[in-house]
Design a protein around this motif. Structure first.
Motif, PDB file in Angstrom:
ATOM      1  N   GLU A 131      38.875  13.066 -56.472  1.00  0.00           N
ATOM      2  CA  GLU A 131      39.050  12.640 -57.568  1.00  0.00           C
ATOM      3  C   GLU A 131      39.505  14.502 -58.060  1.00  0.00           C
ATOM      4  OE1 GLU A 131      42.019  11.712 -59.558  1.00  0.00           O
ATOM      5  OE2 GLU A 131      40.585   9.774 -60.298  1.00  0.00           O
ATOM      6  N   PHE A 139      47.340   7.905 -59.826  1.00  0.00           N
ATOM      7  CA  PHE A 139      46.361   8.238 -58.615  1.00  0.00           C
ATOM      8  C   PHE A 139      47.484   8.816 -56.978  1.00  0.00           C
ATOM      9  CE2 PHE A 139      43.255   7.249 -55.044  1.00  0.00           C
ATOM     10  CZ  PHE A 139      42.622   8.470 -55.168  1.00  0.00           C
ATOM     11  N   ARG A 142      48.121  12.310 -56.989  1.00  0.00           N
ATOM     12  CA  ARG A 142      46.665  13.149 -57.362  1.00  0.00           C
ATOM     13  C   ARG A 142      45.573  13.181 -56.052  1.00  0.00           C
ATOM     14  NH1 ARG A 142      45.526   9.809 -61.758  1.00  0.00           N
ATOM     15  NH2 ARG A 142      43.895   9.517 -61.113  1.00  0.00           N
ATOM     16  N   TYR A 196      44.481   9.544 -64.621  1.00  0.00           N
ATOM     17  CA  TYR A 196      42.607  10.324 -64.262  1.00  0.00           C
ATOM     18  C   TYR A 196      42.118   9.172 -65.526  1.00  0.00           C
ATOM     19  CZ  TYR A 196      38.701  12.565 -64.325  1.00  0.00           C
ATOM     20  OH  TYR A 196      37.320  13.130 -64.209  1.00  0.00           O
TER      21      TYR A 196
END
Length: 290
Positions: A131, A139, A142, A196
């Protein structure tokens, strides 16, 4: 006015602040480190559409957060990693696990807890990233950003956790069986479209063949037979106030020197009774205050 009346600690400290330039100030106990806000997993239960999630192996490591300047445990305490290990990390924040391999948690714990880092030990440690704290986008985006960061930095101890998708629940179960059969703990599922987040949230789920939890030791129960003279079981209490005993999962070394009363311990169990008591509870380890 009675001049002998004791003054409060707060009053004395306030007065000491006025004299700070002239002499010693009131000494206060240092506040503990502030734990960084992190995303914490819920247990996978019920009819969840697993096709909406990225899946990865649940690593048996120690969680660590890099803020671009310092590496810290989830408690906020510093990780005393070698200078070369930290120097290889990027300016971007990262969240992941310090890890040396399946089934080696105790060895890893010993390495990362030392205040004097040993280079030869830390050469075995990898920082596995899953993460990016504060990262933009969902996500899925990311994940790509993490992969680019790891590729750019190009040091062997910084790696991105492998993320993959599954077609359905049977495929997820097959992957769980594969990982556990090879010595892994289980799987993590992170919702692909999640921004997030921090705190405990169903955007992150964990799937294991056994559940795990934590409880506080409240008593040592004596052993019998072969265990005479040693601890036979721990009496523990969960945060919800449920009391029960853990009698299995201990090595003889742990039975001779059990976790002290007041210690937080981790355990595994299969299910809960209607009263919320863990069934077939088995000791895992002392919960280290990283």
């Amino acid at each position: 006015m009675n001049s002998s009346r004791p003054r409060s600690r707060a009053w004395l400290c306030a007065a000491a602040l006025l004299l700070a330039l002239a002499g010693p100030s009131c000494v206060l106990a240092k506040a503990g480190p502030e734990a960084p806000p992190l995303l914490l997993a819920e247990v996978l239960r019920g009819d969840v559409d697993v096709t909406r999630y990225w899946v990865s192996e649940k690593l048996d490591g120690v969680r660590a957060v890099w803020d671009g300047h310092a590496l810290r445990f989830r408690s906020g305490r510093p990780v005393h990693a070698p200078a070369w290990f930290v120097a290889g990390l990027p300016p971007e924040p990262l969240d992941g696990e310090l890890w040396i391999g399946r089934g080696h948690f105790d060895q890893l714990s010993g390495i990362v807890r030392r205040k004097q880092a040993r280079d030869e030990d830390w050469r075995r440690v990898k920082y596995m990233i899953f993460e990016q704290p504060g990262g933009a986008g969902i996500f899925s985006e990311r994940i790509e950003h993490i992969r680019r960061i790891v590729a750019r930095v190009d040091v062997p101890w910084l790696q991105a956790v492998e993320q993959f998708r599954v077609a359905d629940r049977p495929a997820l179960q097959a992957k769980l069986d594969e990982v556990v059969g090879s010595g892994g703990e289980g799987l993590m599922l992170h919702r692909a479209d999640a921004p997030y987040l921090t705190g405990r949230n169903e955007a992150l789920l964990k799937l294991k063949p056994l559940f795990d939890a934590e409880a506080t030791v409240i008593a040592h129960l004596p052993g019998q037979g072969r265990l005479t003279g040693m601890m036979g079981a721990l009496q523990v209490e969960t945060a919800e106030g449920v009391r029960f005993e853990i009698g299995t999962g201990f090595s003889d070394a742990v039975r001779r020197a059990p976790p002290p009363v007041g210690t937080l311990v981790s355990f595994q169990y299969r299910a809960l009774t209607k009263d919320g008591v863990p069934r077939f509870a088995s000791y895992l380890r002392r919960r280290e205050a990283f």
